[in-house]
Design a protein around this motif. Sequence first.
Motif, short mmCIF file in Angstrom:
data_model
loop_
_atom_site.label_atom_id
_atom_site.label_comp_id
_atom_site.label_asym_id
_atom_site.label_seq_id
_atom_site.Cartn_x
_atom_site.Cartn_y
_atom_site.Cartn_z
N SER A 161 -7.46 14.81 -7.74
CA SER A 161 -6.26 15.65 -7.69
C SER A 161 -5.56 15.66 -9.05
CB SER A 161 -5.28 15.14 -6.63
OG SER A 161 -5.88 15.18 -5.36
N ALA A 162 -5.45 14.49 -9.67
CA ALA A 162 -4.80 14.40 -10.98
C ALA A 162 -5.60 15.14 -12.05
CB ALA A 162 -4.60 12.93 -11.37
N ASN A 205 -12.76 -1.33 -12.19
CA ASN A 205 -13.55 -0.71 -11.13
C ASN A 205 -13.20 0.78 -11.00
OD1 ASN A 205 -15.36 -0.65 -8.83
ND2 ASN A 205 -13.53 -0.63 -7.56
N ILE A 206 -11.91 1.10 -11.06
CA ILE A 206 -11.48 2.50 -10.98
C ILE A 206 -11.98 3.27 -12.21
CG2 ILE A 206 -9.45 4.02 -11.08
CD1 ILE A 206 -8.00 1.82 -9.36
N ILE A 207 -11.84 2.68 -13.37
CA ILE A 207 -12.28 3.33 -14.61
C ILE A 207 -13.78 3.60 -14.59
CG2 ILE A 207 -12.56 2.98 -17.11
CD1 ILE A 207 -9.81 1.46 -16.96
N GLU A 208 -14.56 2.62 -14.14
CA GLU A 208 -16.02 2.77 -14.10
C GLU A 208 -16.45 3.90 -13.18
OE1 GLU A 208 -17.56 -1.06 -13.04
OE2 GLU A 208 -16.92 -1.96 -14.94
N LYS A 209 -15.64 4.22 -12.17
CA LYS A 209 -16.00 5.27 -11.21
C LYS A 209 -15.38 6.61 -11.56
CE LYS A 209 -17.08 2.05 -7.60
NZ LYS A 209 -16.71 1.43 -6.35
N THR A 210 -14.76 6.70 -12.73
CA THR A 210 -14.17 7.96 -13.20
C THR A 210 -15.03 8.51 -14.33
OG1 THR A 210 -11.95 7.14 -12.64
CG2 THR A 210 -12.08 9.00 -14.16
N SER A 238 0.80 -1.22 0.00
CA SER A 238 0.00 0.00 0.00
C SER A 238 0.84 1.28 0.00
CB SER A 238 -0.94 -0.01 1.20
OG SER A 238 -1.79 1.10 1.15
N GLN A 239 1.81 1.37 0.90
CA GLN A 239 2.60 2.60 0.99
C GLN A 239 3.36 2.87 -0.31
OE1 GLN A 239 5.12 2.92 4.45
NE2 GLN A 239 6.21 4.68 3.62
N ALA A 240 3.97 1.83 -0.88
CA ALA A 240 4.73 2.00 -2.12
C ALA A 240 3.80 2.32 -3.29
CB ALA A 240 5.54 0.73 -2.42
N PHE A 241 2.63 1.70 -3.32
CA PHE A 241 1.63 1.95 -4.35
C PHE A 241 1.23 3.43 -4.35
CE2 PHE A 241 -2.88 2.35 -5.49
CZ PHE A 241 -2.91 1.74 -6.73
N ARG A 242 0.88 3.93 -3.18
CA ARG A 242 0.45 5.34 -3.08
C ARG A 242 1.61 6.30 -3.37
NH1 ARG A 242 -4.28 5.59 1.51
NH2 ARG A 242 -5.25 3.61 0.93
N ALA A 283 -7.54 1.12 -4.04
CA ALA A 283 -8.41 1.46 -5.17
C ALA A 283 -9.34 2.62 -4.79
CB ALA A 283 -9.21 0.25 -5.62
N GLU A 284 -9.89 2.55 -3.58
CA GLU A 284 -10.77 3.63 -3.11
C GLU A 284 -10.00 4.93 -2.97
OE1 GLU A 284 -13.88 5.74 -2.46
OE2 GLU A 284 -14.05 3.62 -3.00
N TRP A 285 -8.75 4.86 -2.52
CA TRP A 285 -7.90 6.05 -2.40
C TRP A 285 -7.66 6.67 -3.78
CZ3 TRP A 285 -2.94 6.95 -4.33
CH2 TRP A 285 -2.29 8.08 -3.84
N VAL A 286 -7.39 5.83 -4.79
CA VAL A 286 -7.20 6.33 -6.16
C VAL A 286 -8.47 7.05 -6.62
CG1 VAL A 286 -6.89 5.68 -8.60
CG2 VAL A 286 -5.41 4.69 -6.85
#
Length: 136
Positions: free
Chosen positions: A83-84, A108-113, A36-40, A73-76
């Motif tokens: 932010s991006a 899932n991320i794409i569908e929520k964008t 998680s930390q490295a991902f973020r 995923a929820e954080w993204v």
Amino acid sequence: MLHKTISPHFENECCSIEHHPDAGCVMMTWKGLLPSQAFREIYMQALSLFRMHGYSKLLTDARRMKTIGSADAEWVISYWMPSAIAAGFRFNAIVESDYIFNQDSLNNIIEKTDPLLVTFKYFKDPETALFWLKSC
């Protein structure tokens, strides 16, 4: 051709980030597991490049990427994506992963964008993905 004008930016245990000034894009090359930390940290580095250089494009080489944790995923979705987008992010070329659970995480991320704000497109190889980004 792909690595001609690429500048290394940052690397940790799960991913390396480069940027391609000619294409105006950030490139993430995932290595596998996603602590998680490295991902973020990777996503924050990408955000900093969007802000610093005015980039609007992201090439995500997810071929070796494992499943994104639900909290990440929820954080993204809730933090990084807004932010991006505020920093100018508009196009994401994704080189597909062979891992079905990773594909589900990304979908899932794409569908929520909002598709009016960011265009996502899948590719089989990074060269084709970069070619598409250069045309955006």
